[in-house]
Design an enzyme around this catalytic site. Structure first.
Site, PDB file in Angstrom:
ATOM      1  N   GLY A 246       0.802  -1.214   0.000  1.00 46.07           N
ATOM      2  CA  GLY A 246       0.000   0.000   0.000  1.00 46.07           C
ATOM      3  C   GLY A 246       0.837   1.267   0.000  1.00 46.07           C
ATOM      4  N   HIS A 247       0.138   2.383  -0.129  1.00 42.23           N
ATOM      5  CA  HIS A 247       0.837   3.666  -0.239  1.00 42.23           C
ATOM      6  C   HIS A 247       1.594   4.011   1.043  1.00 42.23           C
ATOM      7  CE1 HIS A 247      -3.177   5.797   1.090  1.00 42.23           C
ATOM      8  NE2 HIS A 247      -2.760   4.883   1.935  1.00 42.23           N
TER       9      HIS A 247
END
Length: 347
Positions: A246-247
């Site tokens: 994920g970011h």
């Protein structure tokens, strides 16, 4: 078995830092094979006691093994401290590297090259490759067919991007890294904010992704770009197939993430960590794993870990009827705990 090059035992010993026992230096090796499938002219290895029985009957041209196993080897031995590591290095010597149809100038005529793209020497750019404006390629970069590179990317020397890899804008990839087929680096992170009516408003993801040197990203894996700062993949990290990062995650140097694992945004993984297959990391807040943490397969990590070691979770499988009974009892653990606490207070 693979067969692409021919080396003498003396050459292999020199390249692998091995000591030749029971063989002639001029004998030739032309490929690799397992102990039970090897024949004359092929190199094998003994890296685990589980395969010791196969050593006794092997017909290999030579075997990579430890000093303590040399006396039991019926064929020439290349003695090393770590046979598996030596085998990994030997495999690179015999690897067949497929050519890219890049034409005599190194760029296929069907490739689309943006403005102000800088290319190093000996790059190979295959058909249907798209490179955005202002991207810089180092020396000997190999771009297989249908690779897409966004604008403003920086790709280091000897990087290889396999077919259908998609690299978003401003992504930086360190030297000698490999992105396997279908991987997506720098897609928009998953960020939304609900309004008063519960409708979700998109949060623009303004960062990008920074990948260190000697990184491998597996097929169909995804690394999202950061919301404000960059997502960072450290030096020497190895990511298996179908992994989701994920970011704003930060993956420490030389960590390993096995297939089908998923890391929620802002997770921080230390150096030399290992996530087994199907591991999930996500909880109420950002999660940090210190250096040297190993998580066994199918474990869900919901809290930070501050001590190195091996951690496991999940429920072991069993016959379905028994598992269902245990699952029902599991839902009553809190009730049973309270009953025990009351009984202890009475005693």
């Amino acid at each position: 078995m693979t067969a692409t090059s021919v080396f003498t035992l003396g050459e292999l010993a020199a390249r692998l830092g091995a000591r030749l026992v029971g063989g002639e230096e001029h004998c030739e090796i032309s490929g690799l094979a397992s102990l039970d499938q090897a024949g004359p002219g092929t190199l094998s290895h003994l890296s685990s006691v589980a395969f010791a029985a196969s050593l006794e009957t092997t017909r290999a041209g030579a075997v990579l093994l430890r000093e303590g196993d040399a006396a039991c080897c019926p064929v020439p031995a290349l003695v090393v401290d770590d046979p598996y590591l030596a085998f990994a290095r030997a495999s690179q010597l015999f690897e067949r590297v497929p050519p890219i149809d890049a034409g005599p100038q190194g760029v296929h005529p069907d490739a689309v090259i943006g403005a102000d793209v800088v290319r190093g020497v000996d790059c190979q750019i295959g058909p249907q490759v798209v490179i955005g404006d202002g991207t810089r390629l180092g020396d000997r970069v190999r771009l297989h067919p249908h690779v897409s590179l966004g604008s403003g990317c920086v790709v280091g020397d000897d990087v290889e991007l396999h077919p259908n890899a998609v690299i978003g804008a401003r992504v930086r990839i360190g030297a000698r890294s490999v992105i396997h087929p279908g991987a997506v680096i720098g897609a928009e992170g998953f960020g939304f904010a609900p309004d008063a009516q519960g409708r979700l408003e998109r949060i623009a993801q303004l960062g990008s992704v920074v990948i260190g040197s000697d990184v491998s990203v597996g097929a169909n894996s995804t690394v999202d770009r950061g919301a404000l700062e960059d997502t960072v993949i450290g030096e020497g990290v190895k990511i298996d197939n179908q992994v989701q990062i994920g970011h704003n995650c930060h993956i420490g140097d030389h960590s390993v993430i096995c297939g089908c694992s998923g890391l929620v945004g802002s997770t921080r993984l230390g150096r030399h960590c290992v996530l087994g297959g199907g591991v999930g990391i996500g909880g109420d807040g950002p999660i940090t794993l210190c250096d040297g943490v190993t998580i066994s397969g199918m474990t869900h990590v919901s809290q930070s870990i501050s001590e190195p070691g091996v951690y496991s979770g999940g429920v072991l499988h069993g016959p379905t009827r028994q598992w269902k009974r245990n699952a029902l009892r599991f839902t009553r653990i809190d009730e049973l705990f309270r009953r025990v606490a009351r009984l202890e207070r009475r005693s």
